[in-house]
Every structure is written in C-alpha cells, then in structure tokens.
Design a protein around this motif. Sequence first.
Motif, mmCIF file in Angstrom:
data_model
loop_
_atom_site.group_PDB
_atom_site.id
_atom_site.type_symbol
_atom_site.label_atom_id
_atom_site.label_comp_id
_atom_site.label_asym_id
_atom_site.label_seq_id
_atom_site.Cartn_x
_atom_site.Cartn_y
_atom_site.Cartn_z
ATOM 1 N N PRO A 106 5.619 -4.449 7.337
ATOM 2 C CA PRO A 106 6.875 -4.284 7.036
ATOM 3 C C PRO A 106 6.882 -2.563 6.242
ATOM 4 O O PRO A 106 5.666 -2.394 5.694
ATOM 5 C CB PRO A 106 7.443 -4.981 6.012
ATOM 6 N N LEU A 107 7.813 -1.685 6.502
ATOM 7 C CA LEU A 107 7.783 -0.600 5.709
ATOM 8 C C LEU A 107 8.837 -0.424 4.973
ATOM 9 O O LEU A 107 9.936 -0.657 5.037
ATOM 10 C CB LEU A 107 8.141 0.645 6.943
ATOM 11 N N PHE A 108 8.326 0.007 3.679
ATOM 12 C CA PHE A 108 9.600 0.093 2.698
ATOM 13 C C PHE A 108 9.337 1.952 2.357
ATOM 14 O O PHE A 108 8.443 2.659 2.648
ATOM 15 C CB PHE A 108 8.653 -0.231 1.399
ATOM 16 N N LEU A 109 10.548 2.524 2.068
ATOM 17 C CA LEU A 109 10.756 3.389 1.808
ATOM 18 C C LEU A 109 11.028 3.886 0.389
ATOM 19 O O LEU A 109 11.756 2.945 -0.267
ATOM 20 C CB LEU A 109 11.915 4.217 2.482
ATOM 21 N N VAL A 124 0.794 -1.248 0.070
ATOM 22 C CA VAL A 124 -0.012 -0.167 0.057
ATOM 23 C C VAL A 124 1.116 1.228 0.033
ATOM 24 O O VAL A 124 1.904 1.357 0.862
ATOM 25 C CB VAL A 124 -1.082 0.157 1.284
ATOM 26 N N ASP A 125 0.651 2.166 -0.975
ATOM 27 C CA ASP A 125 1.543 3.117 -1.088
ATOM 28 C C ASP A 125 0.778 4.730 -1.186
ATOM 29 O O ASP A 125 0.107 5.288 -2.219
ATOM 30 C CB ASP A 125 2.248 3.124 -2.483
ATOM 31 N N PRO A 126 0.924 5.158 -0.031
ATOM 32 C CA PRO A 126 0.315 6.594 0.048
ATOM 33 C C PRO A 126 0.986 7.694 -0.340
ATOM 34 O O PRO A 126 0.716 8.835 -0.468
ATOM 35 C CB PRO A 126 -0.054 6.594 1.519
ATOM 36 N N ASN A 127 2.172 7.489 -0.936
ATOM 37 C CA ASN A 127 3.013 8.466 -1.518
ATOM 38 C C ASN A 127 3.070 9.764 -0.764
ATOM 39 O O ASN A 127 2.696 10.924 -1.124
ATOM 40 C CB ASN A 127 2.556 8.980 -2.935
ATOM 41 N N ARG A 128 3.449 9.630 0.736
ATOM 42 C CA ARG A 128 3.607 10.855 1.377
ATOM 43 C C ARG A 128 2.271 11.323 2.077
ATOM 44 O O ARG A 128 2.384 12.368 2.708
ATOM 45 C CB ARG A 128 4.464 11.825 0.946
ATOM 46 N N GLY A 129 1.271 10.748 1.593
ATOM 47 C CA GLY A 129 -0.095 11.467 1.779
ATOM 48 C C GLY A 129 -0.876 11.254 3.258
ATOM 49 O O GLY A 129 -1.923 11.531 3.654
ATOM 50 N N TRP A 130 -0.100 10.257 4.226
ATOM 51 C CA TRP A 130 -0.572 9.904 5.526
ATOM 52 C C TRP A 130 0.241 10.738 6.551
ATOM 53 O O TRP A 130 1.535 10.957 6.161
ATOM 54 C CB TRP A 130 -0.427 8.491 5.499
ATOM 55 N N THR A 131 -0.461 10.720 7.871
ATOM 56 C CA THR A 131 0.415 10.997 8.918
ATOM 57 C C THR A 131 0.952 9.916 9.678
ATOM 58 O O THR A 131 0.282 8.774 9.467
ATOM 59 C CB THR A 131 -0.437 11.975 9.969
ATOM 60 N N GLU A 188 4.229 1.467 1.748
ATOM 61 C CA GLU A 188 5.294 2.047 1.419
ATOM 62 C C GLU A 188 5.273 3.694 1.364
ATOM 63 O O GLU A 188 4.385 4.217 1.078
ATOM 64 C CB GLU A 188 5.465 1.959 -0.319
ATOM 65 N N GLN A 189 6.345 4.233 1.670
ATOM 66 C CA GLN A 189 6.400 5.755 2.150
ATOM 67 C C GLN A 189 5.050 6.545 2.461
ATOM 68 O O GLN A 189 4.550 7.248 1.648
ATOM 69 C CB GLN A 189 6.732 6.518 0.847
ATOM 70 N N PRO A 190 4.388 6.151 3.675
ATOM 71 C CA PRO A 190 3.266 6.814 4.076
ATOM 72 C C PRO A 190 3.441 8.127 4.466
ATOM 73 O O PRO A 190 2.435 8.997 4.163
ATOM 74 C CB PRO A 190 2.874 5.901 5.486
ATOM 75 N N GLY A 249 12.450 -2.447 3.738
ATOM 76 C CA GLY A 249 12.606 -2.511 2.033
ATOM 77 C C GLY A 249 12.445 -1.148 1.354
ATOM 78 O O GLY A 249 12.363 -0.316 2.033
ATOM 79 N N PHE A 250 12.895 -1.158 0.112
ATOM 80 C CA PHE A 250 12.862 -0.005 -0.787
ATOM 81 C C PHE A 250 12.070 -0.106 -1.987
ATOM 82 O O PHE A 250 12.143 -1.104 -2.626
ATOM 83 C CB PHE A 250 14.421 0.255 -0.952
ATOM 84 N N GLY A 251 11.261 1.042 -2.226
ATOM 85 C CA GLY A 251 10.930 1.436 -3.579
ATOM 86 C C GLY A 251 11.955 2.244 -4.222
ATOM 87 O O GLY A 251 12.053 3.388 -3.938
ATOM 88 N N MET A 252 12.746 1.646 -5.003
ATOM 89 C CA MET A 252 13.862 2.286 -5.327
ATOM 90 C C MET A 252 14.047 2.977 -6.923
ATOM 91 O O MET A 252 13.398 2.142 -7.801
ATOM 92 C CB MET A 252 15.091 1.338 -5.471
ATOM 93 N N LYS A 253 14.265 4.209 -7.060
ATOM 94 C CA LYS A 253 14.242 4.906 -8.131
ATOM 95 C C LYS A 253 15.539 5.226 -8.852
ATOM 96 O O LYS A 253 16.394 5.981 -8.251
ATOM 97 C CB LYS A 253 13.384 6.171 -8.131
#
Length: 369
Positions: free
Chosen positions: A237-240, A192-199, A218-220, A261-265
Amino acid sequence: MKITQVRVYRHRLDVLGGRYKMSISAVEQLDSTVVALVTDEGIIGYGEVTPLGSSYQPEHALGARAAIEEMAPHLIGLDPRRTLLVYGVMDNVLNGHNYAKCAIDVACWDATGKAYDERLCDLLGGTKYRAVRSYYGVMPASAAKTAESAKRRENEGYTRLQIKAGGRPLSEDIEAVRAVAAEVDPTAQLLVDPNRGWTGRDAMEFSIACRDIPLSIEQPCRTYSEHKALVGRLHHPLFLDESTTDVSTVIDAITDGVAQGFGMKLSRVGGITPLRAIRDICIHRSIPLTIDDTWGGDITAAATVHMGATVPDHIYEGTWIAQPYTSKSYACLTAPVRPKNGKIPIPKGPGLGVEPDLHAWGEPFATYS
Ligand code: 0XW
Ligand code: MG
C-alpha cells in the motif's frame, strides 16, 4: 466574544541528540511560531506552527510569520468561535499559506473550547479513549542499528514503526528494512518512509525486494504525478504525506487510486478545520491516516492528540509528536504532552488543555491590535 489582540511568540526548539535526519533534509533546531488570540472576555486561544526546517516542505518559519502579519489585522473584531467564518476571512486576505492559517485556526478552536468549557476532542465529535496510539520514526542507519533501535521502540510500547529510508543506495534501505522485519514482532505495523528520496524505479525495486514483508510505503517520490505513475506497480500500500497539501489533493489521491493511506499533517493542510474535513472523507472511504504535524511543542502535540482521539480505531494509524525527539521546548504550566508506553494521554481541561507559562515566555515577537 471578539478578538482584540493577536500576539505572536517565537521559540527555539532543540533536537534531542543534536540532529533529526531524513533522506534529503536534516534539522538541528526548529523555529516555532505561537499565535495567541486575546479576546474581550479574557479568554486566550493558542495555536502553533513549527515547520521542519525550510526544505522538508515549502513551508518555512519566516514565511509563517510574514503570512500571520498580513492576516492579523483582519482578525481583530472577529468571534473566534465562528471558525469557518474566520477561515473565510483568512482565505480572502491571503491565498494559500495553509501552515500560517493553521496557527490561527488552532487558536480559534482552543478559544472555542475554553468558551464552552469543552475539550477540543469533544468539540470535534467526541472520543471513547483516554490516550491515543503513537508511532515512532526510526532514523536511517546500518541494518543492525536500525533493527536494534526498532526493537527498542517496540519494547517501549510502540506498535507501529516508521522506518526512515532514502538518501543512500537502495540496497542499504532494503537490508535495513529486512533486518527490522526479522527483529520485531510479526504483529508490528511497519511503514517505510523515504521522505521523497526515492525515484519511482527505486519504489518498484524496493517493493519487489520486500514483497514478502507486510508493510506500507510512505511518500517515496517528490511529486504527486510520480506517485500516480506507480498505481498498479507496487506490491505494498502507498501512503502519501508531503504531497497531500490540502483537502482537494486528498480527494484526488483517493479518487485516482493513488493513495491507500495518508501521513497527515495538521499545519500542512491548514489546521483543525481542514483536517476535520479530511478525517471525515477518510472515514467515509475507510482510508487509514495518521494525525501528525511536522514538529512543535505541547500546543501542536495537544492539537494532534485531540484530533487523533476522534479518528475511528480501524482507520487510525497513530499520532507522531515531536516531544520524544526534542531536548528543549517552551515552558507550559500544564502537564507535558508525552507518550507513555507508546500512547499519549489526552490533555485534560477545556480547549487544547495546554496552558503556556507566559511569564517564562517573555515579550511577544509581534503584537497586532
Ligand atoms: C515522522 N514525521 C511525522 C515527523 C517529521 O515531521 C517527518 C514526518 C514524516 O512522516 O515524514
Ligand atoms: Mg512521512
């Protein structure tokens, strides 16, 4: 072999369906910058950077071209096969701006592969595979629609599904994720990827509400510190992703126990050279990672597929490429880089294995020599 000319091309890439939406940003068109490194041996290496608009990360297309303009004159006369030396020159003339360095670094690796007649994946250590696993990003929608589109992608062959979240009441995210989990095969890998949209509180509440569902988040949140404050407080688990801006942050995230884990770009960290270091660190610490980029045409897709092909299976989370989400891209003479049954075949031929149709591309946006 010496670089004699740096050409910069600019392309517009259109989003299929008109809009790609994430929690706090959306894009309709992408502004792609391709660097062509021309050498005295007739070999041309290509690299690309396509930021996901200007608000997904600090990277933006105008910044990429300005940074390339600053670095380009210093590249003339360098041997592109000496990838570390070229990187050193880039770092000496410009601090930061990894995404612009990415386009030049990938072009150096492409030229190297062409010079030695080796595929990029073979220069990077080799691969056992002919194709790499891809994953699909399902955009936020109602619970029923999200579940339906996740199922459709699963039927297309994707075994890993990234569910976009955020930018709406948390209860709607929870409902959508629960609906997806009920619909897809229990073996599907969910993230689940909120793309920085959660607190941070949203992340904790979500994790409690979905405790019974095996998934990763991922990256909440926006900052590294917010994620650090979540250590020991999540049931998943938390992915950055967006927060891992370079090799150093990756090392911190592992040693601080912040990321599992990482979502790596590719472009965020600065290209193949730094991404190779990150891959190796993840191998040595058994940390799962994706190999993606923000967006891009076949050049970026090929670079991520070649690197993805070298990641050991037990830590490889797949490669996302923009092609299934793009209606119009730049023309190439080689076979398109596209997923088939959830897997992307590794391009054939030396270097990236992608040959631009320069005739169709027209005049460069800028030339430095
Ligand atoms: C799904 N992605 C890999 C594609 C977009 O660039 C966003 C990104 C992500 O995971 O945030
Ligand atoms: Mg992400």
